[in-house]
Enzyme design. Sequence first.
Site, PDB file in Angstrom:
ATOM      1  N   PHE A 121      48.061  16.475 -18.563  1.00  0.00           N
ATOM      2  CA  PHE A 121      48.870  16.743 -19.747  1.00  0.00           C
ATOM      3  C   PHE A 121      48.190  16.044 -20.925  1.00  0.00           C
ATOM      4  O   PHE A 121      47.805  14.879 -20.825  1.00  0.00           O
ATOM      5  CB  PHE A 121      50.274  16.191 -19.518  1.00  0.00           C
ATOM      6  CG  PHE A 121      51.271  16.618 -20.556  1.00  0.00           C
ATOM      7  CD1 PHE A 121      51.867  17.870 -20.488  1.00  0.00           C
ATOM      8  CD2 PHE A 121      51.621  15.768 -21.591  1.00  0.00           C
ATOM      9  CE1 PHE A 121      52.797  18.263 -21.435  1.00  0.00           C
ATOM     10  CE2 PHE A 121      52.553  16.155 -22.546  1.00  0.00           C
ATOM     11  CZ  PHE A 121      53.139  17.407 -22.473  1.00  0.00           C
TER      12      PHE A 121
ATOM     13  N   TYR B 131      63.432  13.009 -17.839  1.00  0.00           N
ATOM     14  CA  TYR B 131      64.192  14.129 -18.427  1.00  0.00           C
ATOM     15  C   TYR B 131      63.840  15.460 -17.791  1.00  0.00           C
ATOM     16  O   TYR B 131      64.413  16.465 -18.125  1.00  0.00           O
ATOM     17  CB  TYR B 131      64.000  14.187 -19.951  1.00  0.00           C
ATOM     18  CG  TYR B 131      62.556  14.106 -20.399  1.00  0.00           C
ATOM     19  CD1 TYR B 131      61.727  15.216 -20.348  1.00  0.00           C
ATOM     20  CD2 TYR B 131      62.028  12.904 -20.862  1.00  0.00           C
ATOM     21  CE1 TYR B 131      60.404  15.130 -20.737  1.00  0.00           C
ATOM     22  CE2 TYR B 131      60.703  12.814 -21.262  1.00  0.00           C
ATOM     23  CZ  TYR B 131      59.895  13.930 -21.191  1.00  0.00           C
ATOM     24  OH  TYR B 131      58.579  13.838 -21.572  1.00  0.00           O
ATOM     25  N   LYS B 132      62.859  15.464 -16.878  1.00  0.00           N
ATOM     26  CA  LYS B 132      62.479  16.714 -16.216  1.00  0.00           C
ATOM     27  C   LYS B 132      63.343  16.874 -14.959  1.00  0.00           C
ATOM     28  O   LYS B 132      64.534  17.096 -15.072  1.00  0.00           O
ATOM     29  CB  LYS B 132      60.974  16.717 -15.940  1.00  0.00           C
ATOM     30  CG  LYS B 132      60.177  16.787 -17.255  1.00  0.00           C
ATOM     31  CD  LYS B 132      58.680  16.610 -17.098  1.00  0.00           C
ATOM     32  CE  LYS B 132      58.009  16.687 -18.475  1.00  0.00           C
ATOM     33  NZ  LYS B 132      56.630  16.196 -18.474  1.00  0.00           N
TER      34      LYS B 132
ATOM     35  N   ARG C  85      55.859  30.025 -17.248  1.00  0.00           N
ATOM     36  CA  ARG C  85      56.079  28.950 -16.277  1.00  0.00           C
ATOM     37  C   ARG C  85      57.550  28.917 -15.843  1.00  0.00           C
ATOM     38  O   ARG C  85      58.449  29.008 -16.681  1.00  0.00           O
ATOM     39  CB  ARG C  85      55.690  27.628 -16.922  1.00  0.00           C
ATOM     40  CG  ARG C  85      55.713  26.460 -15.987  1.00  0.00           C
ATOM     41  CD  ARG C  85      55.204  25.215 -16.681  1.00  0.00           C
ATOM     42  NE  ARG C  85      56.115  24.727 -17.706  1.00  0.00           N
ATOM     43  CZ  ARG C  85      56.107  23.475 -18.181  1.00  0.00           C
ATOM     44  NH1 ARG C  85      55.221  22.608 -17.741  1.00  0.00           N
ATOM     45  NH2 ARG C  85      56.955  23.101 -19.109  1.00  0.00           N
TER      46      ARG C  85
ATOM     47  N   ASP D 131      50.382   9.862 -12.624  1.00  0.00           N
ATOM     48  CA  ASP D 131      51.479  10.331 -13.460  1.00  0.00           C
ATOM     49  C   ASP D 131      52.333  11.262 -12.595  1.00  0.00           C
ATOM     50  O   ASP D 131      51.831  12.275 -12.074  1.00  0.00           O
ATOM     51  CB  ASP D 131      50.912  11.054 -14.691  1.00  0.00           C
ATOM     52  CG  ASP D 131      52.008  11.384 -15.692  1.00  0.00           C
ATOM     53  OD1 ASP D 131      53.147  11.655 -15.253  1.00  0.00           O
ATOM     54  OD2 ASP D 131      51.728  11.387 -16.898  1.00  0.00           O
TER      55      ASP D 131
HETATM   56  C1  LIG Z   1      56.080  15.727 -19.772  1.00  0.00           C
HETATM   57  C2  LIG Z   1      54.842  14.922 -19.637  1.00  0.00           C
HETATM   58  C3  LIG Z   1      54.566  13.874 -20.528  1.00  0.00           C
HETATM   59  C4  LIG Z   1      55.447  13.605 -21.702  1.00  0.00           C
HETATM   60  O1  LIG Z   1      55.289  12.319 -22.232  1.00  0.00           O
HETATM   61  P1  LIG Z   1      56.400  11.734 -23.213  1.00  0.00           P
HETATM   62  O2  LIG Z   1      55.856  10.470 -23.693  1.00  0.00           O
HETATM   63  O3  LIG Z   1      57.673  11.618 -22.429  1.00  0.00           O
HETATM   64  O4  LIG Z   1      56.593  12.736 -24.326  1.00  0.00           O
HETATM   65  C5  LIG Z   1      53.442  13.110 -20.277  1.00  0.00           C
HETATM   66  N1  LIG Z   1      52.624  13.357 -19.233  1.00  0.00           N
HETATM   67  C6  LIG Z   1      52.857  14.373 -18.373  1.00  0.00           C
HETATM   68  C7  LIG Z   1      51.930  14.612 -17.232  1.00  0.00           C
HETATM   69  C8  LIG Z   1      53.957  15.205 -18.574  1.00  0.00           C
HETATM   70  O5  LIG Z   1      54.170  16.220 -17.743  1.00  0.00           O
END
Ligand SMILES: *Cc1c(COP(=O)(O)O)cnc(C)c1O
Length: 397
Positions: A113, A209-210, A356, A184
Amino acid sequence: MTDFTATRALFHLPAGVTYLDGNSLGPLPIAAQERARQVVTDEWGEMLIRGWNAAGWMAAPGRIGDRVARLIGAPAGSVVMGDTLSIKVYQALASALAMRPDRRVVLSDSGNFPTDLYIAQGLLASLGPDYRLKVVAPEAVTDAIDESVAATLLTEVDYRTGRRHDMPALTATAHDVGAMTIWDLAHSAGAVPVDVRSGRADFAVGCTYKYLNGGPGAPAFIYVAPEHHDVALPALSGWMGHAAPFAFDLDYSPGRGIERMRVGTPPVIALAVLDAALDAWEGVAMPDVRARSIELSEAFIAGVEATCPGVELASPRDPQARGSQVGFRHPQAYAVMQALIADGVIGDFRAPDILRFGFAPLYNDMADVDRAVTVLADILETERWDRPEHRARQAVT
Ligand SMILES: *Cc1c(COP(=O)(O)O)cnc(C)c1O
């Protein structure tokens, strides 16, 4: 056997909506409404500053961290909540690099990400010109792990395609050459069984939050392997991670164990909502979640491939090589997703061409799969996506 009819009833799912985007923002757990009212009205409203002790606000990051720990195979006292995932990536990476002072390379992959890569770029720039972020294709990670690597920074489940890295194998490869590992778990926690302990991850981070349904902007988590608790420094040495925050000492001294990864004042209201959301996981067995996730996603893939023209599976076909989401490519994916959303089937679009769909067994069922397939097939068949209102891009995709 986990009772998924019972877990589904714990969520507010708006009428007429088939929600396949819990991998981006989980739906509202009904219990969170009352908990939010309580923390605002009864605790903040009535207790005022006494709430820090009387309502346990100060201890919440560690107490709730223990609840998340159970879902990722971590022992109690090794996970703490706070900040955003981006911040936790920074802390984990900075800690890991400080533990490998003679090495300069951070290894990641192009399926990561972007914020993880951006945070690494920013951190490395501040550490000096010798530091380098090496980004390789996901399939090339194993071969790229060598003795120059200080730390691997990998996301277990690819946010677009759901492709899943072999966390224990890659961790073992990294350890063989003396590299640290940061995992992660943004698309893993609550989606697939995770065992950071037997997988021997050094650090793990994730958001809530996911699949954990903590609400928009819910606090992130960080795990540090217990063997590193006394050596890993938090990089962001805030007062809440100090050994004695209320001594107001002028010099920083790291707190005990995982507590040192706290930074500033905890987001009490958000933590209370997350705490209520985690109740939905009581009595839920992750192997059951996994089995149902595979059942739902396999049925979805089969249904789409049998009835939807013009789409191509972007996810690995082998369910063991996926997380809990499925991506399909379509040249007009953005407009197709907008048409789906207009018809009440909510997934999302990930650039450049991916539709998705996330499958969250706690509240998704086979009726959701059937409806999504039927509506998608109809949209593609009739080309209803080809309208100006579906092509117009919005800020958040
Ligand atoms: C959703 C996601 C994030 C989001 O990071 P935030 O700091 O919460 O905005 C980061 N890394 C990955 C791999 C994600 O899927």
